[in-house]
Write an enzyme that holds these catalytic residues in place. Structure first.
Site, PDB file in Angstrom:
ATOM      1  N   ILE A 129       0.750  -1.276  -0.093  1.00 26.68           N
ATOM      2  CA  ILE A 129       0.064   0.111  -0.060  1.00 26.68           C
ATOM      3  C   ILE A 129       0.779   1.132   0.079  1.00 26.68           C
ATOM      4  CG2 ILE A 129      -1.889   1.276   1.106  1.00 26.68           C
ATOM      5  CD1 ILE A 129      -2.515  -1.441   0.227  1.00 26.68           C
ATOM      6  N   GLU A 130       1.795   1.174   0.701  1.00 23.40           N
ATOM      7  CA  GLU A 130       2.903   2.511   0.941  1.00 23.40           C
ATOM      8  C   GLU A 130       3.686   2.591  -0.241  1.00 23.40           C
ATOM      9  OE1 GLU A 130       3.247   4.578   3.071  1.00 23.40           O
ATOM     10  OE2 GLU A 130       2.263   4.170   4.995  1.00 23.40           O
ATOM     11  N   THR A 131       4.224   1.674  -0.881  1.00 22.79           N
ATOM     12  CA  THR A 131       5.509   1.914  -1.796  1.00 22.79           C
ATOM     13  C   THR A 131       5.508   1.026  -3.213  1.00 22.79           C
ATOM     14  OG1 THR A 131       6.820   0.780  -0.788  1.00 22.79           O
ATOM     15  CG2 THR A 131       6.782   2.893  -0.114  1.00 22.79           C
TER      16      THR A 131
END
Length: 427
Positions: A129-131
């Site tokens: 989700i982040e990166t």
């Protein structure tokens, strides 16, 4: 095939009233439509209930994704924000191919660390989700690395950030700090993981204020009822959507072997690798070192593919410990001090003492010190019309990711006249 078609039809029917942009990118939370619908309570499933569905223990399955799938405890959600993201994933079937390629050397380690702490296995999907599992990612808020840690949070949890090393881009340092932070937030929010994950994204103060405002107004304090920044309102649903895709097998997650992919080996305090191409692949696993192959300023360890461990042991016996073509000598002059010399060469005093095995800060005129050759090999480049990161990287024989890391660039957009710092390897 029929089962999958029915599942997709079910999702699409629930999201038919929503407008999803065709050019929606992986992280463009701002382009998702905002919906004002009464949230559905989201209880967590007990681990006993989840475990009863699978006859084989998670550690015994052949695929790490399936190891995660068997331990998912967050309940599925039919909230529109979740279904919008599920729909997006289904419209991009090749997305998980890229994710699995990037996650392949990392995911087993992350899952194992989460299990050691007894944390929800869903947290293993947060780097997705982040990166998109990009260890060198930067954000416009100066968050960096796989877990998108800000400098303030990173330093609070003991991560080293200096001109030579940024632990936020190191798999081990960043994972430890992120899980420490999430553990703290889980306790801070009385065991509510959705609130904790939202706070990880936007800060605990904002989530606490949103909860308190709803409480005073007599409203639900469920995550979906909170008034939070737009990015955060879609952040938790993205994680829930990813877990549902995996749990319900709505789309394929290319298999990743459920076995260690990396090993951690010891490293002298100050090391510069030679130009042997056999070790160039280490740069991809040790992105915390900003000026690879100069392994300076970081922890006394190195991450490498597990099948290279024995070869490394033989190579490490001959690592340079005395001045060579990768080191230079400096003769102490009147007025010099370790702090002055260190500042001139973008080093810390502790690094300078480590290179020269000094036990005190005392130096004398005429004394010869060892310094890395790369310490002063940097160039300032001014962006011209027609430039791009790719063209500049090719011109100086460096990678685009390193250009971003050295200059803390969150995207590939350049402005004419902007000055970039480029570190050049010694000839």
């Amino acid at each position: 095939m029929l089962k999958r078609s029915l599942l997709i039809a079910w999702v699409l029917s629930l999201t038919a009233c929503q407008s999803t942009q065709d050019d929606l990118t992986v992280h463009s939370q701002n382009s998702l439509p905002e919906l004002h619908i009464e949230p559905t309570p989201l209880p967590e499933l007990s681990k006993e209930t989840v475990a009863s569905e699978f006859p084989i223990a998670p550690m015994q399955v052949e695929d790490v994704w399936q190891r995660i799938r068997q331990q998912i405890s967050f309940a599925p959600s039919s909230h529109p924000r979740v279904l919008t993201r599920v729909n997006w994933y289904l419209q991009h079937p090749n997305y998980m191919d890229t994710i699995s390629q990037r996650a392949d050397p990392l995911l087993y380690y992350i899952v194992t660390e989460i299990e050691k702490r007894g944390l929800p296995i869903e947290l293993a999907l947060m780097p997705l989700i982040e990166t998109d599992f990009d260890m060198q990612a930067y954000s416009h808020k100066h968050a960096s690395g796989l877990w998108q840690l800000t400098p303030l949070i990173a330093k609070h949890y003991g991560i080293e950030i200096n001109p030579w090393y940024d632990g936020r881009q190191d798999l081990i340092d960043s994972t430890n700090a992120a899980l420490d932070f999430l553990t703290y937030l889980h306790k801070r929010f009385d065991g509510n993981w959705y609130h904790a994950i939202a706070a990880y994204n936007t800060g605990e103060g904002r989530v606490l204020r949103a909860i308190e405002n709803n409480r005073k107004a007599g409203k639900s304090t469920d995550f979906f009822a909170l008034k939070l920044p737009r990015q955060t309102r879609h952040y938790v649903p993205k994680l829930i959507a990813a877990t549902q895709l995996l749990k319900q097998q709505l789309m394929p997650f290319p298999a990743i072997a459920n076995q260690p992919a990396i090993s951690v080996v010891s490293l002298p305090a100050a090391t510069i690798l030679d130009r042997d191409p056999n070790w160039s692949m280490l740069a991809k696993l040790n992105t915390g070192y900003a000026r690879f192959p100069a392994l300076l300023g970081g922890p006394n360890r190195l991450i490498m593919p597990i099948d290279k461990t024995e070869e490394w042991a033989a190579y490490a016996q001959n690592l340079p410990t005395m001045p060579s073509n990768q080191w230079q000598t400096y003769t102490v002059r009147r007025g010099d001090s370790l702090s002055v010399i260190a500042a001139n060469y973008e080093l810390s005093v502790s690094q300078l003492k480590s290179f020269n095995q000094l036990r005190s800060d005392t130096i004398r005129i005429g004394q010869r010190l060892v310094l890395p050759v790369l310490a002063d090999q940097h160039y300032t480049y001014t962006v011209k019309s027609g430039d791009s990161l790719w063209r500049i990287a090719k011109q100086f024989n460096v990678s685009v990711n390193k250009l971003k890391q050295w200059n803390e660039l969150s995207n590939s957009t350049l402005q004419i006249g902007k000055q970039l710092t480029i570190f050049l390897a010694a000839p």
